[in-house]
Design a protein around this motif. Structure first.
Motif, PDB file in Angstrom:
ATOM      1  N   VAL A 356      29.875  42.293   6.755  1.00 39.27           N
ATOM      2  CA  VAL A 356      30.770  42.753   5.692  1.00 39.27           C
ATOM      3  C   VAL A 356      31.458  44.045   6.120  1.00 39.27           C
ATOM      4  CG1 VAL A 356      30.871  43.632   3.333  1.00 39.27           C
ATOM      5  CG2 VAL A 356      29.507  41.616   3.841  1.00 39.27           C
ATOM      6  N   GLY A 360      34.874  42.648   6.684  1.00 34.58           N
ATOM      7  CA  GLY A 360      35.164  42.435   5.273  1.00 34.58           C
ATOM      8  C   GLY A 360      36.589  42.790   4.892  1.00 34.58           C
ATOM      9  N   TYR A 364      39.254  40.171   3.162  1.00 37.32           N
ATOM     10  CA  TYR A 364      39.840  40.488   1.858  1.00 37.32           C
ATOM     11  C   TYR A 364      41.360  40.511   1.938  1.00 37.32           C
ATOM     12  CZ  TYR A 364      40.960  42.982  -2.441  1.00 37.32           C
ATOM     13  OH  TYR A 364      41.492  43.334  -3.646  1.00 37.32           O
ATOM     14  N   LEU A 378      37.171  39.628  -3.675  1.00 32.72           N
ATOM     15  CA  LEU A 378      36.008  40.517  -3.564  1.00 32.72           C
ATOM     16  C   LEU A 378      34.711  39.725  -3.491  1.00 32.72           C
ATOM     17  CD1 LEU A 378      37.015  43.332  -6.088  1.00 32.72           C
ATOM     18  CD2 LEU A 378      36.837  43.534  -3.607  1.00 32.72           C
ATOM     19  N   THR A 381      34.500  38.152  -0.052  1.00 32.94           N
ATOM     20  CA  THR A 381      34.228  39.180   0.958  1.00 32.94           C
ATOM     21  C   THR A 381      32.763  39.585   0.937  1.00 32.94           C
ATOM     22  OG1 THR A 381      36.484  40.006   0.756  1.00 32.94           O
ATOM     23  CG2 THR A 381      34.870  41.463   1.762  1.00 32.94           C
ATOM     24  N   ALA A 382      32.204  39.778  -0.266  1.00 36.38           N
ATOM     25  CA  ALA A 382      30.791  40.151  -0.371  1.00 36.38           C
ATOM     26  C   ALA A 382      29.877  39.063   0.172  1.00 36.38           C
ATOM     27  CB  ALA A 382      30.440  40.456  -1.824  1.00 36.38           C
ATOM     28  N   SER A 384      30.812  36.913   2.565  1.00 32.56           N
ATOM     29  CA  SER A 384      31.293  36.447   3.868  1.00 32.56           C
ATOM     30  C   SER A 384      30.207  36.442   4.933  1.00 32.56           C
ATOM     31  CB  SER A 384      32.468  37.327   4.326  1.00 32.56           C
ATOM     32  OG  SER A 384      32.076  38.692   4.410  1.00 32.56           O
ATOM     33  N   ASN A 634      25.660  44.371  -0.658  1.00 37.29           N
ATOM     34  CA  ASN A 634      26.853  43.767  -0.063  1.00 37.29           C
ATOM     35  C   ASN A 634      28.113  44.074  -0.862  1.00 37.29           C
ATOM     36  OD1 ASN A 634      25.223  42.757   1.903  1.00 37.29           O
ATOM     37  ND2 ASN A 634      25.772  40.618   1.611  1.00 37.29           N
ATOM     38  N   HIS A 635      27.978  44.223  -2.182  1.00 37.88           N
ATOM     39  CA  HIS A 635      29.135  44.617  -2.985  1.00 37.88           C
ATOM     40  C   HIS A 635      29.498  46.077  -2.723  1.00 37.88           C
ATOM     41  CE1 HIS A 635      29.605  40.979  -5.367  1.00 37.88           C
ATOM     42  NE2 HIS A 635      28.293  40.943  -5.548  1.00 37.88           N
ATOM     43  N   THR A 638      31.300  46.061   0.466  1.00 42.90           N
ATOM     44  CA  THR A 638      32.650  45.531   0.251  1.00 42.90           C
ATOM     45  C   THR A 638      33.566  46.601  -0.303  1.00 42.90           C
ATOM     46  OG1 THR A 638      31.787  43.296  -0.134  1.00 42.90           O
ATOM     47  CG2 THR A 638      33.989  43.791  -0.975  1.00 42.90           C
ATOM     48  N   VAL A 642      36.945  47.898   1.427  1.00 47.06           N
ATOM     49  CA  VAL A 642      38.162  47.492   0.724  1.00 47.06           C
ATOM     50  C   VAL A 642      38.838  48.687   0.061  1.00 47.06           C
ATOM     51  CG1 VAL A 642      39.012  46.151  -1.236  1.00 47.06           C
ATOM     52  CG2 VAL A 642      37.439  45.113   0.390  1.00 47.06           C
ATOM     53  N   ARG A 663      33.522  38.703  -9.398  1.00 47.62           N
ATOM     54  CA  ARG A 663      33.051  39.181  -8.099  1.00 47.62           C
ATOM     55  C   ARG A 663      31.536  39.352  -8.068  1.00 47.62           C
ATOM     56  NH1 ARG A 663      32.196  44.815  -7.639  1.00 47.62           N
ATOM     57  NH2 ARG A 663      32.435  45.903  -9.629  1.00 47.62           N
TER      58      ARG A 663
END
Length: 687
Positions: A356, A360, A364, A378, A381-382, A384, A634-635, A638, A642, A663
């Protein structure tokens, strides 16, 4: 921006990232040097038979090959009868002349053979061999230096990058610093945590000297590096405490301010307070030192992040997405394709969080340019990096097999393919049902296929670079691409791609000097390394304190609260799932695997759960933990790559509750369904 100010900014960027770049390049050089040295040994043995004996000058044997056997027999017989050392050790009747003759003749023959070998080796010492040997021995010294300096490289890399992340306010936290109160609370607690790290390292050094054992020079230097490093980190955080960025609003509340405290700081305060309460002030320092035992693995993490940041500054990801654009896929389907494709590079990085951070931002941006909503982009991406940790040659699976003799990599990777297909299917199902906001209609294949193939042709130069690097490593260095060699091969590939793009776009820069796509080589590498430095500092410090927090869990005997086994495998599995998800929420993958191997795994085996099944559940549960609030690592990663503005804009989108929180909810639904299926369906088969 004027040329002078641009040059000044470039110098400042290199000032912060050049040391990290040198350390990362040193890791690649040392690892590749080891491959080159092995190849030189093989080549030397081909050019000069028994080269291993020729690596050092032969020594003249001290024995006499022309010894008079009869005279030696007489001498020894006389000594045995006339007193002396031999007569003291051996009875006179025990010496038999025939036996003695055989022994002396055998020794003379062996001596003659040794002299013949010496003369043969001396005769083969040609100038070419001596020159080759000098180069090979010099390379051996370089390899030895690399092996002995891995711990120092990791410690220096962690300190330099952590200080950079602190200065840039780039550490991983639940939310960013938006007000002056956020800034003050965050950096005040960071300073306290860094001082804790400093004191723990100091006490660990004192404890090592007070134990009465011998402290080696290498250990002493490492102690000093930690102490000086954490002192520097404390000074940086203290400086930032009193130098907030201009323009921050005064308003704020304490609750939001506490959420802006980096995760590593929270982990440090918890573990440091626990060890101090036990009177074990050196606790954090000890666990950070254990991190050095896996220094090669953590250095590889730094290399993977560097590769991802270089990938971000190439056209490669956009060209890959160009292959799918002619089909005019709905954003929901494109997100599923992106997550599935991202599983392949994730398998080489070994952990979803690393991927990520590494790629990431690219995923995104490409999903957004293809029309995906911010919430969906989002979520994808989290996730991925969440699907590839079960695929070959994931380093995490290799570590599991190394720590647990009940499983093998072949078994784990074999079942991992089915788990991967399951999670991809669930993601596609959820994406096309809950998320779909338009009609599902692809472009006609007669139109899309030619355009897709035409787009694929633009990837041919990149494929040739990748194949060329692989061939060089395979034929010149006898190294194939796997989970062990990928960290040192991938940076070389990315540097080759950056060089190729810079050469190709040289004439384009004259027409569009402001276009970043046609940027020169040096700015790309500088920007990629500058971004890498902050990401590595945030990630490695988090991993290090995660290991320390795992030590707190282990020492507190939390796992001892569970019984040694359960009568019902179903009940055992239900409990295991909850425990594993919670561990995934608070620990990094590698530290959590080590903890689970020594505690939870034994309970699972004794409760009748198949070991391969248990570890497949563990990997999926960890990924669910990394996506689960309140931490949702992971968020957080992200958002890190991002940007706060995109996340804030995503919160304002959507009409329903699900759309506003897609998300978070979508990854939980996908991984939650996958975990339930992976955990309980196999029990119906083998119980």
């Amino acid at each position: 921006m004027s040329e002078r100010s641009s040059t000044r900014r470039s110098g400042l960027e290199w000032f912060s990232s050049l040391p990290a770049c040198v350390l990362l390049l040193a890791v690649v050089v040392f690892a590749t040097g080891s491959d080159l040295h092995n190849r030189m040994l093989q080549l030397g043995d081909v050019l000069w038979q028994d080269y291993y004996q020729l690596r050092a000058d032969p020594e003249l044997p001290r024995c006499d090959p022309d010894i008079d056997v009869e005279a030696e027999i007489a001498r020894r017989m006389q000594e045995s009868s006339g007193g002396g050392l031999i007569s003291d050790l051996i009875e006179p009747d025990a010496l038999d002349p025939d036996t003695l003759r055989q022994s002396i003749e055998g020794a003379r023959q062996r001596c003659a053979d040794r002299h013949a070998t010496f003369e043969s080796l001396q005769g083969r010492m040609t100038p070419a061999l001596v020159a080759y040997r000098q180069v090979e021995l010099a390379m051996a010294d370089v390899v030895a230096l690399g092996l002995s300096s891995q711990r120092y490289l990791l410690a220096l890399l962690l300190i330099i990058c952590a200080a950079t992340a602190t200065f840039k306010r780039h550490h991983i936290a639940m939310r960013g610093m938006e007000t002056q109160l956020d800034h003050k609370v965050s950096f005040f607690l960071q300073t306290i945590a860094n001082i804790m790290l400093l004191l723990s390292s100091w006490f660990y050094r004192q404890q090592a000297h007070a134990g009465g054992g011998i402290v080696t020079l290498d250990k002493e230097i490492l102690h000093d590096v930690w102490i000086v490093g954490f002192l520097f980190l404390s000074l940086v955080s203290c400086y930032r405490l009193f130098r907030p960025p201009a323009g921050l609003p005064v308003q704020g509340n304490l609750g939001h301010a506490l959420l802006s405290v980096p995760l590593y700081t929270t982990m440090c305060l918890i573990s440091g307070s626990y060890f101090a309460f036990l009177g074990h002030s050196a606790g954090i320092g000890i666990y950070l030192d254990k991190m050095m035992e896996l220094s090669d693995m953590f250095l590889n993490i730094g290399l993977y992040v560097w590769v991802g940041m270089m990938l971000k500054h190439t056209r490669l990801a956009r060209l890959v997405f160009d292959i799918f654009r002619p089909w005019r896929m709905p954003p929901e389907l494109l997100a599923a394709v992106a997550v599935a494709v991202a599983a392949i590079p994730t398998a080489y990085t070994g952990a979803s969080g690393i991927f990520v951070i590494a790629a990431g931002a690219v995923i995104y941006a490409e999903l957004r340019s293809a029309g995906a909503r911010r919430q969906l982009a989002l979520a994808a991406t989290a996730m991925s990096g969440s699907l590839g940790v079960v695929l070959r040659p994931c380093l995490l699976v290799v570590i599991i097999a190394y720590l647990n003799r009940e499983v093998t990599t072949d078994l784990l990777f074999g079942w991992g393919i089915w788990v991967f297909l399951l999670t991809v299917s669930v993601f596609l199902l959820v994406s096309m049902t809950l998320n779909r906001q338009g009609t599902f209609k692809l472009a006609p294949w007669r139109v899309a296929l030619p355009a897709s193939l035409a787009a694929a042709r633009s990837l041919l130069p990149y494929a040739l670079i990748v194949i060329g690097v692989l061939l060089v490593y395979s034929y010149l260095l006898d190294v194939s691409m796997d989970e062990f060699s990928a960290p040192r091969i991938l940076p070389v590939m990315m540097l080759g791609i950056l060089i190729f793009e810079s050469i190709r776009s040289r004439h384009e820069r004259r027409l569009r000097p402001e276009d970043e796509e046609v940027e020169a080589l040096e700015p790309r590498i500088r920007k990629a390394t500058n971004e890498t430095t902050g990401e590595i500092g945030a990630l490695l410090l988090l991993f290090g304190l995660s290991v320390s927090l795992g030590g707190v869990i282990e020492r507190a005997g939390v796992m001892g609260l569970f019984p040694e086994s359960f009568a019902s495998p179903w009940m055992a599995m239900a409990l295991m799932v909850c425990v594993l998800v919670m561990l995934g929420m608070i620990m990094d993958a590698f530290g959590a695997v080590i903890l689970v191997s020594t505690t939870v795994a034994t309970i699972a085996y004794q409760s009748g759960i198949d070991p391969v099944h248990f570890w497949m559940v563990t990997l999926v549960a960890f990924e669910l933990g990394y996506l689960s609030p309140p931490v949702a690592l992971n968020h957080l990663l992200t958002r890190q790559v991002v940007g706060e503005d995109e996340v804030r804009a995503a919160l304002a989108e959507g009409d329903t509750f699900y759309q506003r929180h897609e998300r978070i909810l979508m990854p939980l639904i996908v991984m939650g369904i996958s975990l339930v299926l992976v955990a309980f369906v196999p029990l119906l088969v083998y119980l």
